[in-house]
Every structure is written in structure tokens, then in C-alpha cells.
Design a protein around this motif. Structure first.
Motif, PDB file in Angstrom:
ATOM      1  N   ARG A   1       0.794  -1.240   0.000  1.00 25.25           N
ATOM      2  CA  ARG A   1       0.000   0.000   0.000  1.00 25.25           C
ATOM      3  C   ARG A   1       0.821   1.283   0.000  1.00 25.25           C
ATOM      4  O   ARG A   1       0.272   2.349   0.198  1.00 25.25           O
ATOM      5  CB  ARG A   1      -0.921   0.022   1.234  1.00 25.25           C
TER       6      ARG A   1
ATOM      7  N   GLU B   1       3.586   3.706  -2.102  1.00 21.06           N
ATOM      8  CA  GLU B   1       4.285   3.924  -3.365  1.00 21.06           C
ATOM      9  C   GLU B   1       5.789   3.917  -3.119  1.00 21.06           C
ATOM     10  O   GLU B   1       6.285   4.620  -2.235  1.00 21.06           O
ATOM     11  CB  GLU B   1       3.868   5.289  -3.936  1.00 21.06           C
TER      12      GLU B   1
ATOM     13  N   LYS C   1       9.072   4.505  -5.442  1.00 17.19           N
ATOM     14  CA  LYS C   1       9.369   4.968  -6.812  1.00 17.19           C
ATOM     15  C   LYS C   1      10.298   3.995  -7.548  1.00 17.19           C
ATOM     16  O   LYS C   1      10.154   3.771  -8.739  1.00 17.19           O
ATOM     17  CB  LYS C   1      10.014   6.351  -6.765  1.00 17.19           C
TER      18      LYS C   1
ATOM     19  N   PRO D   1       8.118   0.367  -9.095  1.00 18.98           N
ATOM     20  CA  PRO D   1       6.724   0.772  -9.382  1.00 18.98           C
ATOM     21  C   PRO D   1       5.736  -0.383  -9.410  1.00 18.98           C
ATOM     22  O   PRO D   1       4.550  -0.183  -9.163  1.00 18.98           O
ATOM     23  CB  PRO D   1       6.831   1.442 -10.761  1.00 18.98           C
TER      24      PRO D   1
ATOM     25  N   THR E   1       3.171  -1.185  -6.519  1.00 22.29           N
ATOM     26  CA  THR E   1       1.804  -0.654  -6.472  1.00 22.29           C
ATOM     27  C   THR E   1       1.018  -1.022  -7.725  1.00 22.29           C
ATOM     28  O   THR E   1      -0.178  -1.271  -7.646  1.00 22.29           O
ATOM     29  CB  THR E   1       1.810   0.866  -6.211  1.00 22.29           C
ATOM     30  N   GLU E   2       1.704  -1.093  -8.878  1.00 23.16           N
ATOM     31  CA  GLU E   2       0.979  -1.467 -10.112  1.00 23.16           C
ATOM     32  C   GLU E   2       0.377  -2.871  -9.969  1.00 23.16           C
ATOM     33  O   GLU E   2      -0.761  -3.122 -10.348  1.00 23.16           O
ATOM     34  CB  GLU E   2       1.926  -1.469 -11.319  1.00 23.16           C
TER      35      GLU E   2
ATOM     36  N   SER F   1      -0.485  -3.838  -5.256  1.00 22.23           N
ATOM     37  CA  SER F   1      -1.543  -3.195  -4.459  1.00 22.23           C
ATOM     38  C   SER F   1      -2.926  -3.733  -4.827  1.00 22.23           C
ATOM     39  O   SER F   1      -3.927  -3.280  -4.297  1.00 22.23           O
ATOM     40  CB  SER F   1      -1.509  -1.675  -4.664  1.00 22.23           C
TER      41      SER F   1
ATOM     42  N   TYR G   1      -3.610   2.185  -2.764  1.00 24.91           N
ATOM     43  CA  TYR G   1      -2.316   2.487  -2.140  1.00 24.91           C
ATOM     44  C   TYR G   1      -2.230   3.978  -1.890  1.00 24.91           C
ATOM     45  O   TYR G   1      -3.069   4.745  -2.374  1.00 24.91           O
ATOM     46  CB  TYR G   1      -1.155   1.982  -3.011  1.00 24.91           C
ATOM     47  N   TYR G   2      -1.238   4.371  -1.102  1.00 20.87           N
ATOM     48  CA  TYR G   2      -1.019   5.785  -0.810  1.00 20.87           C
ATOM     49  C   TYR G   2       0.158   6.268  -1.647  1.00 20.87           C
ATOM     50  O   TYR G   2       1.209   5.599  -1.685  1.00 20.87           O
ATOM     51  CB  TYR G   2      -0.702   6.001   0.666  1.00 20.87           C
ATOM     52  N   THR G   3      -0.015   7.405  -2.314  1.00 21.26           N
ATOM     53  CA  THR G   3       1.126   7.994  -3.022  1.00 21.26           C
ATOM     54  C   THR G   3       2.069   8.551  -1.945  1.00 21.26           C
ATOM     55  O   THR G   3       1.666   8.780  -0.795  1.00 21.26           O
ATOM     56  CB  THR G   3       0.686   9.156  -3.925  1.00 21.26           C
ATOM     57  N   GLN G   4       3.302   8.826  -2.364  1.00 24.78           N
ATOM     58  CA  GLN G   4       4.254   9.383  -1.395  1.00 24.78           C
ATOM     59  C   GLN G   4       3.774  10.754  -0.913  1.00 24.78           C
ATOM     60  O   GLN G   4       3.971  11.108   0.249  1.00 24.78           O
ATOM     61  CB  GLN G   4       5.648   9.437  -2.008  1.00 24.78           C
TER      62      GLN G   4
ATOM     63  N   SER H   1       4.837  -8.916  -7.423  1.00 28.47           N
ATOM     64  CA  SER H   1       5.329  -7.808  -8.243  1.00 28.47           C
ATOM     65  C   SER H   1       6.721  -8.113  -8.805  1.00 28.47           C
ATOM     66  O   SER H   1       7.018  -7.781  -9.949  1.00 28.47           O
ATOM     67  CB  SER H   1       5.400  -6.529  -7.401  1.00 28.47           C
TER      68      SER H   1
END
Ligand code: ACM
Ligand code: ZN
Length: 766
Positions: free
Chosen positions: A202, A204, A206, A209, A212-213, A216, A238-241, A274
Motif C-alpha cells: 500500500r 508507493e 518509486k 513501481p 503498487t501497479e 496493491s 495504495y497511498y502515493t508518497q 510484483s
């Protein structure tokens, strides 16, 4: 008008319209301040009262805003915040810092002309504000009287935590903020954010990737307790940074540190899905759609796995300024490592040492080199642990003692007191499905986090207390609220107050006012503690059951028997016949939920019973007598105390219906109840045998039946009644044997081939 008539009229008007009566603050809040000295007089806060904070003090400016906001929400009063270089103008609320000792401590002085909230730090000031906030009644008003008093307070534990699992179910950034608001209301200073697990990644990252792709999202979710049925709905989030940084700041404004958890080396299936090269078998893997402990874990023998973890933690550290980073370490099976060439090679290289300890040590060192400290779950505690690390004791409070002996700090979060995903009532019919267990508010309240066995000079290593909310069975945020409230109130008192000042009855008297704040914010909370409580005792010498009913505030209780006319409850009820009793309480014209109890009386009720085999220690509760106490478990919750459990042994009970030599009663039917929770390894009996005897020594088998092994059929939890009918016979003694499941079927992936538990309740003989 005669003077006396005028007086009477004023009394009537005052009563009806509270004419001019100013609501009064009450410092009997949760958690209870350490010391409150009441003084004469009161300080009246009106809309002209200002909240004054020191010039250029950004933290106290923010605190002032919080206090003004709380008072506005609770009363409608709009207090202005103003700065002052000399923060002492009369008639106002003055915020200050200064003082020594516990940095989260504070003092509040309320005199007839001012209220001074002085924190030992801005955080202490904030806890003083929380105290004032909770003392204010929730009522629309234009003034509040604060009785003059001095309040001196500081928390017992420096670490007061609450976790949230956002992997099994995802909660939005705004819901997480509401969670943080709820923690602040309970003076909790640490939010442990469980961000990754088998069922979803959950956060992000970087550099990776696909976490989360791919990681999540899961294809669907199992229905209920690993029933084998699925909802067919893709699930993710998920939560972005950016969102994470925003939440970290939001929490920091409320003096809450967020400790992120990246669970490793187990609970990593979403990451393996992933990046399959990180697993021992290379996959393919899928983000898990069921609950439990996956055997697929990080391949610790692959240097890429450590590199991956270090890269992830590098980004995590940028987002979270916390002193500690949680690296999980729980429930990591070694099955894959044992077969993996890379892991076997590593094991040889480290001289046969424990791979998990080795891996934990590497990650711990990495964090240390980056100025951070490590938290692990108790499974990962090892003798080489750095003394700057901390261990979270969840399934094993003794780990706290072990950690203390190693001079490693511990956080106490034992399942039996701190797992808020457990049911909060023993009568779970009608409750939202939960993982199981039984953890009422009272049990939470009773936790003493520091084990008496820890030597005096090592007690300081018990650093804090936390409750956890795992979200397998919690799909919505309103259910999050329901599961944590009001248990979090009990937790907050365990975290904040010394054990000598804790008193459950006093806590219960203070809770209704806190609940008014829950209502104000629309938080959903469990209401069991406000309903009717029953104290049920079987009198084995008299052959009856006595039912006493009560509420926390002596509310009026109504009961009925077998659905008959409702009667007002007055004195305990003596039950001598099979029946069902229902009861509810009434407050201000509103009825609470109804509770019900079922009683069965038969020839075995309250008769002497002996068990050949001992029940499993944790599930012994009232022992063999539970089976003939007349009180019927009407809900499958095997932790309720109404069932007794056997493991790897049979239920083998002999009941004396009449002593040898006395007239033997005629019988033709025996029934036994069993509780089933397949996913928890609680299975039905495989056979039932009934024997009779005249002397309790020589027994004759009169009934025998085998039952098939249980299947995964979409039904997981329920009660089975096994009834044995046989030709009429006379018996002084009847012996009932139920054989348990000794080899659980394959669908119990974690325990196939192993014995199941057998739980039994009321045995009736007619
Ligand atoms: C845990 O409950 N697996 C820490
Ligand atoms: Zn491996």
C-alpha cells in the motif's frame, strides 16, 4: 404574586429551560489525570474569553487552534486565539510551556479569573488541551463554568500506540486522518501503520513501481473465514508518497509519530507477485486472496532481496521521520528456505545459524547506519539483537521478559488484551464477522503490561503498550471505528494511568461523557458496555441457575421469559426449568440492544460430572461442569467461556444421574452441542458413543455413530447438536465419548493432517 409562588415558578422554569444555568466542565475524563485538586469557585468561559499563546510560538499557536476548534465543535462557542508576549491577561485561557520532568506532562491551573495550561513541552500542552476538551460537555451554550482546580498529569508509558492494517483492507488517506483524530482524542502518541502484507502493498515506492501497479491489487477476496468462496471483485488501493507525507504531517501536528511497518521476510507475497525473482521458487505468485500465513516469503539467500529491502527502506525513511522503523518479522515459515539452494548455501555460510535472525541483523544494521532504530515482532527477537532495537510482544508476553534481560525495550501488545480485531462480546450472533476471540472492554482494561516476573531493575525496558487492528474482517472504516471504540478508551487508561490509580467501575462512570464526543463526531462505536450485563451462576447444590442483571448506571431493566410479557427487573431470577430469558435496559426512553440466554434442564443438569481427559488449558474455563450447568452456549464463539475445548484428546464425560444403589432414572436420549470454526481448526466430532452403568464401573455401550470429516462447503462457523436416541433404559451413570478430528483436511492449509480442536457444551440426558 406571593414570594413563595415566584420562587416555585423560577425553580420550575429553571428546571424546564435551564434558565441561565451555565454547563459545568467535569475533569473526570478518560484517561483520568494523575492528580486533580478541586478548589472553591469557578472560571467562566464565554465567547469573550480568548485563548492566549506566546508570541512566535508556532506549536502553541497550532495548539490554540485545536482548543478553539474543539470548543466550537462541542458547544458552538467561537473563542478567539491571540498571541501575547506576556501571556497572563486575566479572564483568559493561557497556553504555556515550561516545567520539568516527563516531557508529555502538563499542569492546568483553573482559578476564578483564568485557566493556565502549561505543558512540559508543546506535546504536554496538547495533552492538557485534550483534558480540557474532554471535560467540556457537548451542548450548545454561550458559556461554560470550569470549577477551580489544579490538575497535574503525565503519562505512565512513553510509547502509547495503536496500529492499523491497511493491507488486508485499504482505508483512504482521509479515513486514516480520522483514525489519527481518534488516537489524539485518546492521548495516543504513536500510530503504527502496517503498510504491506500478503494481501496488498500500500505504499508507493518509486524505485519499484510494480509494488503498487501489481502488488496493491488482488483479483478478489475470500468470503468470511477462508470459506473457499470468493467475492469475484478486484480489490486494491495504495497511498502515493505525497499522501503519505501529508498524513505524517497531519499526525505530527497532533503529536503522533507514525511508525511505518514493512513486514519482512514473511508476509511479502504482494511484493513477490510484483517481483517474483525475490522469492525462493521464482513464482509465479499472486497477491493473496485469502487470510493466513503464506509459506512464500522473501528469499533471504538471494542478495537481491536484501538490496530490495534496503532500497524500499531508503524511500520509507525519507517519508517517515520516526526514530523507529518496524520491519515486521512475524510468522515467517522456513519451508521454502529449507528447499532453496540459495537459502541453504547462505545457511551453510553462516555456520548453520538462523536465517531469519541473520536477515533481521542485516536490516537492523542498515537502519542503524542511517540513524534509525528497528522494531520487530517477538518472533524476530534474538540474542544478538542490538540494544537500540525494540520488540513488539504479541503472542508471547514472556518475550518482554526475555527482551528486558537482553536490555532490549519492548512494547506490550498481547493478543488476549490488545487485539481489537477480536469480538468484543461473547454473544456474537448479529455482530459483524470478526477473526474470532473474545476481548471485551473490561479485559482490555485489566492489562498490566509489566510482567511481575521481570526484575525491578529491568522493568524500565517495558517501554510501551499498543493495541492492534488487523483488518482481514474489517472492510469499511465505520467498522474500524466500531472495533476500536470504546476499547481504545480502556487502552488509553492502561497506557496513561498508573495501575494503582486504575479502577474499572470509575472508568465505566466516566465513559458515557467520552461517548458523547464519539457521537458528536459521528464515530461508530460498540455499545455492549451500555447494555444489560448478566451474571449467571449455576447452583449445583440447589439444582437451579441464578441470573442477576445489571447495567453500568443502574438503568431500568426489562426482561421476559420465553417471549412473554416484559417485566421490570428487580431481583435476581432463579431458573429451574428450560427457558429463554431476554432483557434490555432503557435510558431516556431509548432501549438498548436485547440480550438473551437459553437454559436447558434435563436429567443431567447440575449432576456430578467427571472428565477422563483434561480440556486444553486455555479453553478450560469452568471445566467439566460447563457441560451440565444448564446454561446453553447459543453462539459459536469458542472463546466465550461457555464452551470447553479439547485438543488431540476425546471428550469423555461420565455423569452420575443418581448414585449407585439409588433408583436409576429412565433415559432414551442424549444430546451434545459442538462449536465449529473450521478456519480456526475447530472441528466437529468424528464419532459419538454412549454407555450406561448402574455402578459407575461397568459400562454398557448403547449407542455409537461415526460422522464424516468436515468439508469446505462455504459454512465455517456454527453450532452442531448431536442427538443420540436409543431404546429406553435405566441408568445411574451415563458416559459420553466424543472423538475429535485427528487429521484436519487439506483445505486447512496451515494445519492439514494435524489434530483439530473439539469444543463442547451442554450435554442433556432425557
Ligand atoms: C501478528 O499478529 N502477526 C503480529
Ligand atoms: Zn531462498
Amino acid at each position: 404574586m406571593k414570594k413563595s409562588t415566584a420562587l416555585l415558578l423560577c425553580v420550575v422554569i429553571t428546571t424546564l429551560f435551564s434558565c441561565g444555568r451555565t454547563p459545568t466542565a467535569d475533569y473526570n475524563i478518560v484517561p483520568l489525570p494523575q492528580k486533580t485538586t478541586m478548589e472553591k469557585g469557578s472560571f467562566e468561559v464565554t465567547e469573550n474569553t480568548k485563548i492566549i499563546y506566546p508570541d512566535t510560538n508556532a506549536a502553541l499557536l497550532r495548539n490554540a487552534g485545536f482548543l478553539a476548534g474543539y470548543i466550537k465543535q462541542m458547544t458552538g462557542m467561537d473563542l478567539k486565539c491571540e498571541s501575547a508576549s506576556e501571556a497572563s491577561p486575566e479572564g483568559n485561557i493561557i497556553l504555556r510551556t515550561g516545567g520539568q520532568g516527563n516531557m508529555e506532562g502538563y499542569t492546568i491551573n483553573i482559578s476564578a479569573d483564568s485557566m493556565v495550561i502549561k505543558g512540559n513541552s508543546p506535546a504536554g500542552n496538547f495533552y492538557g488541551i485534550q483534558t480540557i476538551r474532554k471535560s467540556v460537555p457537548v451542548i450548545k451554550t454561550s458559556s461554560i463554568n470550569f470549577p477551580c482546580a489544579e490538575i497535574i498529569d503525565a503519562p505512565r508509558f512513553s510509547y502509547r500506540g495503536m496500529s492499523l492494517d491497511v493491507s488486508r483492507h485499504f482505508f483512504s488517506a482521509s479515513e486514516v486522518k480520522t483514525y489519527i483524530d481518534i488516537l489524539a482524542l485518546h492521548d495516543i502518541n504513536t500510530f503504527h501503520w502496517h503498510l504491506t502484507d500478503d494481501q496488498g502493498w500500500r505504499i508507493e515506492i518509486k524505485k519499484y513501481p510494480k509494488l503498487t501497479e501489481i502488488g496493491s491489487r488482488r483479483d478478489e477476496t475470500v468470503i468470511g473465514n477462508n470459506t473457499g468462496r470468493y467475492d469475484g471483485k478486484p480489490y486494491g488501493g495504495y497511498y502515493t508518497q505525497g499522501e503519505i507525507s501529508d498524513i505524517v504531517n497531519y499526525a505530527a501536528d497532533r503529536y503522533i509519530t507514525i511508525i511505518p511497518e514493512i513486514d519482512m521476510p514473511g508476509h511479502m507475497l504482494a511484493a513477490l507477485a510484483s517481483y517474483p525473482e525475490l522469492g525462493c521458487t521464482g513464482g509465479p505468485y499472486k497477491v493473496w486472496t485469502i487470510w493466513g500465513v503464506s509459506k512464500d516469503v522473501l528469499c533471504v539467500g538471494n542478495p537481491k532481496a536484501l538490496k530490495f529491502v534496503e532500497d524500499v527502506l531508503t524511500e520509507v525513511m525519507k517519508l517517515f521521520p520516526s526514530e523507529y522503523i518496524h520491519i515486521g518479522g512475524d510468522e515467517c515459515p522456513s519451508d521454502r528456505w529449507e528447499k532453496c539452494p540459495k537459502c541453504r548455501a547462505l545457511k551453510r555460510k553462516i555456520g548453520g545459524g538462523d536465517l531469519q535472525s541473520y536477515f533481521t541483523g542485516k536490516v537492523e544494521l542498515f537502519l542503524k547506519e542511517h540513524g534509525r532504530k528497528t522494531i520487530v515482532w517477538n518472533e524476530a527477537l534474538n540474542n544478538k539483537m542490538d540494544t537500540t532495537s525494540m520488540v513488539m510482544c504479541w503472542n508471547n508476553t514472556e518475550a518482554g521478559a526475555k527482551a528486558a534481560a537482553l536490555h532490549v525495550k519492548s512494547i506490550m501488545t498481547p493478543t488476549s488484551y490488545c487485539y481489537f480485531d477480536y469480538y468484543q462480546t461473547s454473544e456474537t450472533n448479529g455482530e459483524p464477522i470478526a477473526i474470532g476471540g473474545y476481548l471485551p472492554v473490561k479485559k482490555v482494561y485489566s492489562l498490566e503490561p509489566v510482567l511481575p516476573s521481570i526484575p525491578e531493575n529491568e522493568k524500565k525496558y517495558v517501554y510501551g503498550v499498543q493495541a492492534n487492528l488487523w483488518s482481514e474482517y474489517i472492510p469499511t472504516f465505520s467498522q474500524v471505528e466500531y472495533m476500536v471504540l470504546p476499547r481504545m478508551a480502556a487502552l488509553s487508561e492502561v497506557q496513561w494511568c498508573r495501575s494503582s490509580s486504575r479502577n474499572y467501575d470509575s472508568f465505566l462512570r466516566r465513559i458515557p461523557r467520552l461517548v458523547k464526543i464519539y457521537d458528536l463526531y459521528g464515530y461508530k462505536y460498540a455499545k455492549h458496555i451500555f447494555g444489560v450485563k448478566s451474571d449467571i451462576k449455576t447452583d449445583f447444590s440447589e439444582g437451579n441457575v441464578v441470573v442477576a442483571l445489571n447495567t453500568i448506571d443502574n438503568a431500568t431493566i426489562y426482561y421476559n421469559i420465553n417471549g412473554g410479557k416484559a417485566e421490570k427487573y428487580d431481583t435476581p431470577l432463579t431458573i429451574k426449568k428450560s427457558c429463554e430469558i431476554s432483557a434490555y435496559a432503557e435510558r431516556e426512553g431509548k432501549a438498548t440492544d436485547t440480550i438473551s440466554h437459553k437454559f436447558l434442564f434435563s436429567k443431567s443438569t447440575t449432576r456430578p460430572l467427571t472428565l477422563k481427559n483434561k480440556p486444553y488449558e486455555e479453553y478450560t474455563f469452568g471445566g467439566g461442569r460447563t457441560l451440565v450447568d444448564g446454561v446453553v452456549a447459543t453462539c459459536y464463539n469458542y472463546s466465550s467461556g461457555k464452551w470447553i475445548g479439547f485438543y488431540n484428546t476425546d471428550l469423555d464425560a461420565t455423569i452420575e444421574l443418581a448414585p449407585a444403589g439409588k433408583k436409576a432414572p429412565e433415559i432414551s436420549e442424549v444430546s451434545v452441542n459442538n462449536s465449529i470454526s473450521k478456519a480456526s481448526g475447530v472441528f466437529d466430532a468424528r464419532a459419538l458413543e454412549i454407555y450406561v452403568s448402574a455402578d459407575g464401573k461397568d459400562f454398557n455401550k448403547i449407542y455409537e455413530k461415526e460422522y464424516p470429516q468436515m468439508k469446505q462447503d462455504g459454512n465455517d462457523r456454527y453450532i452442531v447438536t448431536h442427538k443420540a436416541d436409543f431404546e429406553k433404559t435405566n441408568a445411574n451413570y451415563v458416559r459420553i465419548i466424543e472423538k475429535g478430528e485427528r487429521h484436519m483436511p487439506d483445505f486447512i492449509t496451515w494445519g492439514k493432517g494435524e489434530p483439530a480442536f473439539l469444543f463442547a457444551d451442554e450435554i442433556t440426558v432425557n
